[in-house]
Design a protein around this motif. Structure first.
Motif, short mmCIF file in Angstrom:
data_model
loop_
_atom_site.label_atom_id
_atom_site.label_comp_id
_atom_site.label_asym_id
_atom_site.label_seq_id
_atom_site.Cartn_x
_atom_site.Cartn_y
_atom_site.Cartn_z
N SER A 109 0.84 -1.20 0.00
CA SER A 109 0.00 0.00 0.00
C SER A 109 0.88 1.25 0.00
O SER A 109 0.52 2.27 -0.59
N CYS A 110 2.05 1.20 0.65
CA CYS A 110 2.96 2.36 0.67
C CYS A 110 3.63 2.56 -0.69
O CYS A 110 4.22 3.60 -0.97
N ARG A 111 3.57 1.54 -1.54
CA ARG A 111 4.15 1.66 -2.88
C ARG A 111 3.11 2.06 -3.91
O ARG A 111 3.43 2.75 -4.86
N GLN A 114 -2.34 6.19 -3.22
CA GLN A 114 -2.11 7.63 -3.13
C GLN A 114 -1.61 7.96 -1.71
O GLN A 114 -2.19 7.46 -0.74
N LEU A 115 -0.59 8.78 -1.59
CA LEU A 115 0.01 9.04 -0.27
C LEU A 115 -0.53 10.34 0.32
O LEU A 115 0.21 11.25 0.67
N GLY A 116 -1.80 10.44 0.46
CA GLY A 116 -2.41 11.63 1.05
C GLY A 116 -3.88 11.70 0.65
O GLY A 116 -4.40 10.74 0.10
N PHE A 160 0.46 15.93 0.09
CA PHE A 160 0.78 14.50 -0.05
C PHE A 160 2.21 14.25 0.37
O PHE A 160 3.05 15.16 0.34
N LEU A 161 2.52 12.98 0.72
CA LEU A 161 3.91 12.60 1.00
C LEU A 161 4.63 12.42 -0.33
O LEU A 161 4.02 11.97 -1.31
N ARG A 162 5.90 12.73 -0.34
CA ARG A 162 6.67 12.60 -1.58
C ARG A 162 6.86 11.12 -1.92
O ARG A 162 7.07 10.29 -1.03
N GLY A 167 8.11 4.11 -4.25
CA GLY A 167 6.97 4.27 -3.33
C GLY A 167 7.20 5.43 -2.38
O GLY A 167 7.97 6.36 -2.68
N CYS A 168 6.56 5.38 -1.21
CA CYS A 168 6.70 6.47 -0.23
C CYS A 168 8.17 6.65 0.13
O CYS A 168 8.91 5.67 0.30
N GLU A 169 8.55 7.92 0.28
CA GLU A 169 9.96 8.18 0.60
C GLU A 169 10.39 7.58 1.94
O GLU A 169 11.57 7.40 2.19
N PHE A 170 9.43 7.29 2.81
CA PHE A 170 9.78 6.76 4.13
C PHE A 170 9.81 5.23 4.15
O PHE A 170 10.12 4.63 5.19
N LEU A 171 9.48 4.60 3.04
CA LEU A 171 9.45 3.12 3.02
C LEU A 171 10.87 2.58 2.93
O LEU A 171 11.63 2.93 2.03
N GLN A 172 11.23 1.73 3.88
CA GLN A 172 12.58 1.16 3.90
C GLN A 172 12.65 -0.08 3.00
O GLN A 172 11.61 -0.64 2.61
N LEU A 176 9.46 -1.84 6.01
CA LEU A 176 8.96 -1.17 7.20
C LEU A 176 9.01 0.34 6.98
O LEU A 176 9.72 0.83 6.10
N CYS A 177 8.25 1.05 7.81
CA CYS A 177 8.16 2.50 7.68
C CYS A 177 9.26 3.15 8.52
O CYS A 177 9.39 2.84 9.71
N ASN A 178 10.00 4.06 7.94
CA ASN A 178 11.10 4.69 8.66
C ASN A 178 10.58 5.63 9.76
O ASN A 178 11.22 5.78 10.81
N VAL A 179 9.42 6.24 9.53
CA VAL A 179 8.84 7.10 10.59
C VAL A 179 8.52 6.22 11.80
O VAL A 179 8.85 6.55 12.95
N HIS A 180 7.89 5.09 11.54
CA HIS A 180 7.51 4.15 12.60
C HIS A 180 8.77 3.63 13.30
O HIS A 180 8.85 3.60 14.54
N ALA A 187 3.73 8.42 15.51
CA ALA A 187 4.29 9.54 14.75
C ALA A 187 3.84 9.52 13.29
O ALA A 187 3.93 10.52 12.59
N LYS A 188 3.33 8.39 12.84
CA LYS A 188 2.97 8.27 11.41
C LYS A 188 1.74 9.12 11.09
O LYS A 188 0.90 9.37 11.96
N PRO A 189 1.58 9.51 9.82
CA PRO A 189 0.35 10.23 9.44
C PRO A 189 -0.89 9.39 9.76
O PRO A 189 -0.83 8.16 9.74
N LEU A 190 -1.96 10.08 10.05
CA LEU A 190 -3.20 9.38 10.44
C LEU A 190 -3.65 8.40 9.36
O LEU A 190 -4.08 7.29 9.65
N MET A 191 -3.52 8.82 8.08
CA MET A 191 -4.01 7.93 7.00
C MET A 191 -3.26 6.59 7.02
O MET A 191 -3.82 5.55 6.71
N CYS A 192 -1.96 6.61 7.39
CA CYS A 192 -1.17 5.37 7.42
C CYS A 192 -1.63 4.48 8.57
O CYS A 192 -1.74 3.27 8.43
N ARG A 193 -1.88 5.11 9.73
CA ARG A 193 -2.32 4.31 10.88
C ARG A 193 -3.72 3.78 10.66
O ARG A 193 -4.09 2.73 11.12
#
Ligand code: SF4
Length: 397
Positions: A109-111, A114-116, A160-162, A167-172, A176-180, A187-193
């Motif tokens: 989904s992070c790839r 839509q990121l926003g 939107f996230l870049r 995919g999402c710039e925070f996707l490792q 896994l999510c780098n913000v997480h 700390a993650k955006p509400l839409m991700c949680r």
């Protein structure tokens, strides 16, 4: 609050309120009363604590009382109202019995989604975190919907996230999510949680839906934890919303059939209690007198699907298909589209398109098709299909 000819019950949902024009219904909300006029597709807020004569004047002024002439009907594409949280009638969560979900960290989904848009609170939180030593530049975190860089504190556009090429710039690389990973889940955006959960305010509860059609790993994720056990986290996320979609107390089931929310709930409960062919159950719920088979065949013919061979699905795929149908109705289409009949028609169409397009009958192929179907816009989905006619056929045949 009582006056001759105008009775307001103390319960959250106002079942009987004489003195209102036919079709108009009201709900008690923290800010006062919310009157829904389904003919004009409008909500009217009456402040809390209005004296009876002032309430009567409010109704008269807005053409909601029984002496008011019925205005011309307006066609509307959606019967969902976006309301601030203090106009949500009931905060209690309602989950579909048996619903389960647990993220399997596939990263899809992070790839692919839509990121926003992200909320202003998400933007502030991400910018305020300590990114030192991460090599990240907070100035590049956000873009507009066309992936153009923006200053999130200056813009009035949706944010939107870049996205990078993967995919999402925070996707490792480990999905896994780098913000997480750095700062924790909160700390993650509400839409991700939230994903894949959705909230819909209804007159009796906040309905928790799931966008399972958009979760590429749905066969695995939907076997996870019971959603009912996730209510504390969901309630926390609900509290972070500024506004959510409200399904009003009167719903147009078809262009000429208005039903109450309570009637709709009874239909929905009966549908979810059904096992077996869920789409057929949807069809019969809105077309109680139809002979088995005939109505559906006619609908599919009108949907220009006749003559094309649908795939025969294996039992595991049929089960998956059923789950996706439930997900689509419960979480999304029924409340977002023009009316219930149209949603039912879309469900039939989507299912048949899915079967036709699936390369084979395996759960994986079906999953891919459903994901594609869920991402398509309603307009694209209905290309060369007369959805209004299909909807009318469902109820009127
Ligand atoms: S912020 Fe994290 S969870 Fe949200 S889309 Fe990016 S990688 Fe996925």
């Amino acid at each position: 609050m009582k006056q001759p000819g105008l009775q307001v019950q103390d319960a959250g949902v106002i079942q009987e309120m004489t003195g209102l024009r036919e079709g108009v219904r009201a709900m008690r909300v923290p800010r006062g009363l919310l009157f829904h006029d389904p003919i004009r597709w409008r909500l009217f807020s009456a402040p809390a604590g209005l004296a009876p004569e002032k309430l009567r004047a409010f109704l008269r002024q807005n053409g909601l009382d029984d002496a008011a002439p019925e205005p011309a009907r307006k066609p509307r594409l959606r019967q969902l109202f976006w309301v601030p949280m203090d106009q949500v009638p009931e905060r209690g969560l309602r989950t579909r019995p048996g619903a389960r979900f647990a993220c399997v960290c596939c990263g899809k989904s992070c790839r692919t989604l839509q990121l926003g848009p992200v909320l202003p609170a998400d933007v502030e939180r991400l910018l305020e975190l300590d990114w030192s030593g991460s090599g990240r530049d907070t100035g590049t975190f956000f873009v507009d919907e066309y992936d153009q860089p923006i200053d999130p504190r200056e813009t009035t556009l949706p944010i939107f996230l870049r996205r990078t090429s993967t995919g999402c710039e925070f996707l490792q690389d480990d999905n896994l999510c780098n913000v997480h990973a750095r700062f924790g889940m909160a700390a993650k955006p509400l839409m991700c949680r939230m994903f894949p959960h959705t909230f819909r305010a209804t007159p009796t509860a906040v309905s928790v839906g799931m966008r399972l059609g958009e979760c590429a790993s749905a066969p695995a994720t939907s076997l996870g934890l019971p959603v009912i056990e996730q209510h504390p986290e969901l309630e926390q996320m609900l509290a972070e919303h500024d506004a959510i979609g409200l399904v009003p107390p009167s719903i147009w089931a078809t262009p000429d059939r208005l039903i109450s929310w309570e009637e709709y709930e009874a239909i929905e409960t009966a549908l979810f209690a059904r096992s077996g062919d869920f789409v057929t159950a949807v069809f019969h719920a809105f077309n109680p007198g139809a002979q088995p088979g005939t109505g559906l065949e006619r609908i599919l013919e009108r949907a220009t699907l006749a003559g094309r061979q649908a795939q025969t699905l294996e039992p595991a795929a049929l089960e998956l298909e059923d789950r996706f149908c439930r997900g689509v109705v419960f979480g999304k289409d029924l409340f977002l589209h023009q009316d219930l009949a149209q949603a039912a028609a879309l469900l039939v169409i989507k299912r048949e398109l899915g079967r036709i397009e699936a390369a084979d009958g395996t759960p994986a192929a079906l999953n891919a098709v459903w994901k594609k179907a869920a991402e398509r816009s309603l307009r694209a989905m209905c290309h060369d299909v007369d959805v209004r006619a299909v909807a009318a056929a469902i109820v009127a045949s």
